[in-house]
Design a protein around this motif. Sequence first.
Motif, PDB file in Angstrom:
ATOM      1  N   GLY A   1       0.762  -1.463   0.111  1.00 27.15           N
ATOM      2  CA  GLY A   1      -0.077  -0.265   0.036  1.00 27.15           C
ATOM      3  C   GLY A   1       1.349   1.290   0.102  1.00 27.15           C
ATOM      4  N   ALA A   2       0.580   2.046  -0.794  1.00 27.55           N
ATOM      5  CA  ALA A   2       1.197   3.234  -0.774  1.00 27.55           C
ATOM      6  C   ALA A   2      -0.185   4.741  -0.653  1.00 27.55           C
ATOM      7  N   GLY A   3      -0.223   4.450   0.582  1.00 29.15           N
ATOM      8  CA  GLY A   3      -1.585   5.529   1.032  1.00 29.15           C
ATOM      9  C   GLY A   3      -0.094   5.957   2.183  1.00 29.15           C
ATOM     10  N   VAL A   4      -0.655   6.632   3.137  1.00 30.61           N
ATOM     11  CA  VAL A   4      -0.119   7.922   3.617  1.00 30.61           C
ATOM     12  C   VAL A   4       1.378   6.789   4.229  1.00 30.61           C
ATOM     13  N   ALA A   5       0.546   5.889   5.139  1.00 31.98           N
ATOM     14  CA  ALA A   5       1.342   4.814   6.195  1.00 31.98           C
ATOM     15  C   ALA A   5       2.108   4.552   5.402  1.00 31.98           C
ATOM     16  N   GLY A   6       1.891   3.705   4.398  1.00 30.78           N
ATOM     17  CA  GLY A   6       2.601   3.220   3.129  1.00 30.78           C
ATOM     18  C   GLY A   6       4.230   3.818   3.256  1.00 30.78           C
ATOM     19  N   LEU A   7       3.684   5.183   2.603  1.00 31.69           N
ATOM     20  CA  LEU A   7       4.951   6.334   2.458  1.00 31.69           C
ATOM     21  C   LEU A   7       6.153   6.698   3.370  1.00 31.69           C
ATOM     22  N   ARG A   8       5.463   6.786   4.794  1.00 32.09           N
ATOM     23  CA  ARG A   8       5.793   7.637   5.767  1.00 32.09           C
ATOM     24  C   ARG A   8       7.016   6.374   6.207  1.00 32.09           C
ATOM     25  N   ARG A  38      -3.509   0.491  -6.929  1.00 31.29           N
ATOM     26  CA  ARG A  38      -3.852   1.710  -7.315  1.00 31.29           C
ATOM     27  C   ARG A  38      -2.671   1.537  -8.770  1.00 31.29           C
ATOM     28  N   ASN A  39      -2.750   2.584  -9.130  1.00 37.38           N
ATOM     29  CA  ASN A  39      -1.876   3.638 -10.277  1.00 37.38           C
ATOM     30  C   ASN A  39      -1.697   4.514  -9.777  1.00 37.38           C
ATOM     31  N   ARG A  40      -1.187   4.632  -8.949  1.00 35.89           N
ATOM     32  CA  ARG A  40      -1.063   6.444  -8.188  1.00 35.89           C
ATOM     33  C   ARG A  40      -0.793   6.096  -6.838  1.00 35.89           C
ATOM     34  N   VAL A  41      -0.482   7.306  -5.559  1.00 34.40           N
ATOM     35  CA  VAL A  41       0.451   6.816  -4.788  1.00 34.40           C
ATOM     36  C   VAL A  41      -1.039   8.097  -3.890  1.00 34.40           C
ATOM     37  N   GLY A  48      -3.302   6.464  -2.117  1.00 33.67           N
ATOM     38  CA  GLY A  48      -4.261   5.444  -1.441  1.00 33.67           C
ATOM     39  C   GLY A  48      -5.528   6.100  -1.302  1.00 33.67           C
ATOM     40  N   ARG A  49      -5.745   6.325  -0.033  1.00 36.54           N
ATOM     41  CA  ARG A  49      -6.885   7.226   0.011  1.00 36.54           C
ATOM     42  C   ARG A  49      -7.666   8.564   0.437  1.00 36.54           C
ATOM     43  N   LEU A  50      -5.816   9.317   0.345  1.00 33.08           N
ATOM     44  CA  LEU A  50      -5.752  10.755   0.338  1.00 33.08           C
ATOM     45  C   LEU A  50      -5.195  11.142  -1.341  1.00 33.08           C
ATOM     46  N   CYS A  51      -6.203  11.410  -2.039  1.00 29.00           N
ATOM     47  CA  CYS A  51      -6.239  11.492  -3.262  1.00 29.00           C
ATOM     48  C   CYS A  51      -6.795  12.874  -3.877  1.00 29.00           C
ATOM     49  N   GLN A  52      -6.722  13.156  -5.387  1.00 27.04           N
ATOM     50  CA  GLN A  52      -7.949  14.821  -5.162  1.00 27.04           C
ATOM     51  C   GLN A  52      -7.539  14.466  -6.771  1.00 27.04           C
ATOM     52  N   SER A  53      -8.964  15.201  -7.053  1.00 33.36           N
ATOM     53  CA  SER A  53      -9.926  15.310  -8.802  1.00 33.36           C
ATOM     54  C   SER A  53     -10.261  16.402  -9.328  1.00 33.36           C
ATOM     55  N   ASP A  54      -9.441  16.620 -10.281  1.00 34.37           N
ATOM     56  CA  ASP A  54     -10.509  17.706 -10.973  1.00 34.37           C
ATOM     57  C   ASP A  54     -11.837  18.254 -11.919  1.00 34.37           C
ATOM     58  N   ALA A  55     -11.828  17.033 -11.443  1.00 33.85           N
ATOM     59  CA  ALA A  55     -13.021  16.542 -12.603  1.00 33.85           C
ATOM     60  C   ALA A  55     -14.704  17.356 -12.794  1.00 33.85           C
ATOM     61  N   VAL A  56     -14.458  18.320 -11.356  1.00 32.31           N
ATOM     62  CA  VAL A  56     -15.601  19.343 -11.376  1.00 32.31           C
ATOM     63  C   VAL A  56     -14.944  21.323 -11.870  1.00 32.31           C
ATOM     64  N   GLY A  57     -13.721  20.453 -12.479  1.00 36.17           N
ATOM     65  CA  GLY A  57     -13.169  22.261 -12.496  1.00 36.17           C
ATOM     66  C   GLY A  57     -12.340  23.266 -11.731  1.00 36.17           C
ATOM     67  N   HIS A  58     -12.691  22.300 -10.548  1.00 35.50           N
ATOM     68  CA  HIS A  58     -11.375  22.876  -9.474  1.00 35.50           C
ATOM     69  C   HIS A  58     -10.284  21.062  -8.797  1.00 35.50           C
ATOM     70  N   LYS A  68      11.579   8.259  -4.864  1.00 32.78           N
ATOM     71  CA  LYS A  68      12.390   8.437  -5.587  1.00 32.78           C
ATOM     72  C   LYS A  68      14.264   7.137  -4.868  1.00 32.78           C
ATOM     73  N   GLY A  69      13.793   6.568  -3.543  1.00 33.83           N
ATOM     74  CA  GLY A  69      14.199   5.139  -2.885  1.00 33.83           C
ATOM     75  C   GLY A  69      14.178   4.160  -2.820  1.00 33.83           C
ATOM     76  N   ALA A  70      12.460   3.968  -3.291  1.00 35.12           N
ATOM     77  CA  ALA A  70      12.366   2.702  -3.368  1.00 35.12           C
ATOM     78  C   ALA A  70      11.263   1.993  -4.932  1.00 35.12           C
ATOM     79  N   ALA A  71      11.649   0.853  -5.322  1.00 35.42           N
ATOM     80  CA  ALA A  71      11.078   0.615  -6.412  1.00 35.42           C
ATOM     81  C   ALA A  71       9.596   0.364  -5.717  1.00 35.42           C
ATOM     82  N   VAL A  72       8.761   0.654  -6.560  1.00 37.17           N
ATOM     83  CA  VAL A  72       7.379   1.082  -7.173  1.00 37.17           C
ATOM     84  C   VAL A  72       6.671   0.497  -7.686  1.00 37.17           C
ATOM     85  N   LEU A  73       6.367  -0.298  -7.487  1.00 36.42           N
ATOM     86  CA  LEU A  73       5.287  -1.402  -8.095  1.00 36.42           C
ATOM     87  C   LEU A  73       3.318  -0.588  -8.015  1.00 36.42           C
ATOM     88  N   PHE A  74       2.847  -0.104  -9.261  1.00 37.88           N
ATOM     89  CA  PHE A  74       1.898   0.079  -9.076  1.00 37.88           C
ATOM     90  C   PHE A  74       0.964  -0.718  -9.917  1.00 37.88           C
TER      91      PHE A  74
END
Length: 578
Positions: A64-71, A89-92, A94-104, A269-275
């Motif tokens: 898992g590459a959420g906040v706990a995993g990254l820290r 997922r295809n990103r880091v 987890g449940r902490l993420c953003q979207s611009d689908a509503v224009g902001h 930068k330092g880990a092997a991150v496999l999405f």
Amino acid sequence: MGNIGNENAVRRTGMPSHRADTDKIRQSRVFQDLSGSSRQQEHMDEASMLRGAAGKIPHVCVVGAGVAGLRCADVLLQHGVQVTILEGRNRVGGRLCQSDAVGHLVDLGPNWIHGTDDNPILDLAKETKTVTMNWDGRQSVFDSLGNHISDKDAAENTEHVWTIIEQAMKLSNEETATIPAEKSLYNFFEEQVAKMFPAEVEGGKSEKAKKKQQTILQMAEMWGAFVGSPIQTQSLKFFWLEECIDGENLFVAETYQKVLAKIAEPALKGAAVLFDHKVKRIVSKEKEGVPRVTVEVEGKESFEFDEVIVTAPLGWLKRNLGAFEPELPERFKEAVGSIGYGHLDKVYITFPKAFWNEFPSSTAATPTAFRDQSYPNVTTTTAPAHPPPDSPVDPKHYPGFTHWNSPSYAPLTNRSNWNQEAVNLAALPSPTAHPTLLFYIFGPTSLHIASLLRSSPQSSYTSLLTDFFEPYFSRLPGYDAKHDNCSPKGVLATAWANDELAGYGSYSNFQVGLERGDEDIEVMRQGVSERGVWVAGEHTAPFIALGTVTGAYWSGEGVGVRVVRAYGLGRDEVGGLE
């Protein structure tokens, strides 16, 4: 996440000396845990000491590459550990993420920083110059018929709600051992409103008192938006676990994007991150007296590691206990099953213009600004209970928070009269403001919306969501169904209840029936380290940060420190901890 969503705005200025009794309670529970939890754990079991004696550099897998995993990865990398992150997922984030689908750009997960006293997430927000804000405490409230309640009455009712919340927190802190496990926070509200507004009077019943009781109980439903489950299911016995870090709860006006990038930078930068690597099985074996762990990935090759740190959400653990071999210890499974997992979702509705801000509104802050600041802080998602005097919100704007209490006038879309709550994002400081209403939905409402979206084509999402929420935003000042400014131009629902990797929910909470909540969390924190399997995440955080971004960060840091020490790789300072 508090929640990962769990989330609102309650402010404290610190514990005054005359509150020695409350201070003692807090020290004996929440704050004692902070100093003695896995963040600073000195204890190492025999197996860990053997690993350290080998003097090897381990290869550690972080699931898992959420906040706990990254820290966690950051801490391990600082000590030369070889780290591989497997992320479904295809990103880091987890449940902490953003979207611009509503224009902001908007946050799909957490919107808040809970507590400002010694909070590393606030430090990261300052370092990245992320804009945060305090709300000014003003609220707009509509009754069950859709009529606007006067500011005076709304403020008075809100004050009653927070008074009872404070009483419940104090009781839970002091009497947790004797409170029945089946007693809910709502039960406590029922008892208190009956005392505050006795309906039985000489010569008969007081209809006015009964109506007042009903109004307070309806407004108490807002607690569900703090924890992702109805107030009727909130454990009173373990209500004290909802306390959070002292200080203010800040809304992240600019989104968490820059903070997340800062947290992720060392790992990327330092880990092997496999999405796109979805873990399906974790098999522990012993080789030459030390554990070896094989991780099987869906549709891909298997990997072997010295240690595996599982940072998947609690909801995922609940559904995947069978993924571990050998079978997990009975007590660990009990702990995972006992802690609740809530459903808090967000629906962003963007308009061409913030029509609700076009009309003058009351500038009077609610009396909640004058509540007793000595009471513990709690996570919040809707209106601030301790609004500061220096809020940047323009008082000419429509209030920051709107509540629709038990709306009975939309039977076609809301036959159960679920409460609705929205945040006015047009009142955010420039340049982060945009003409958007953020609706927080929880529990049955969240599950209902998720079900609608799951069973409908994506092309119909906008009309489905507009139909559901129109009875509420149409009550705002300036609404005109014929005017283009009042027609949504963008709608986005998070629907975490449909997300497998989020565990079909949002973050941990504490529900009726819970017998050993604090012990359950400690059991999950410990993991099964003798097998090389460790656990981190917001559900294993220090008690004052459960269900929050800060909690996820601290839990990942704590497990990273423990693994480093198990291999004797140094006792130097890591992230402020020795």
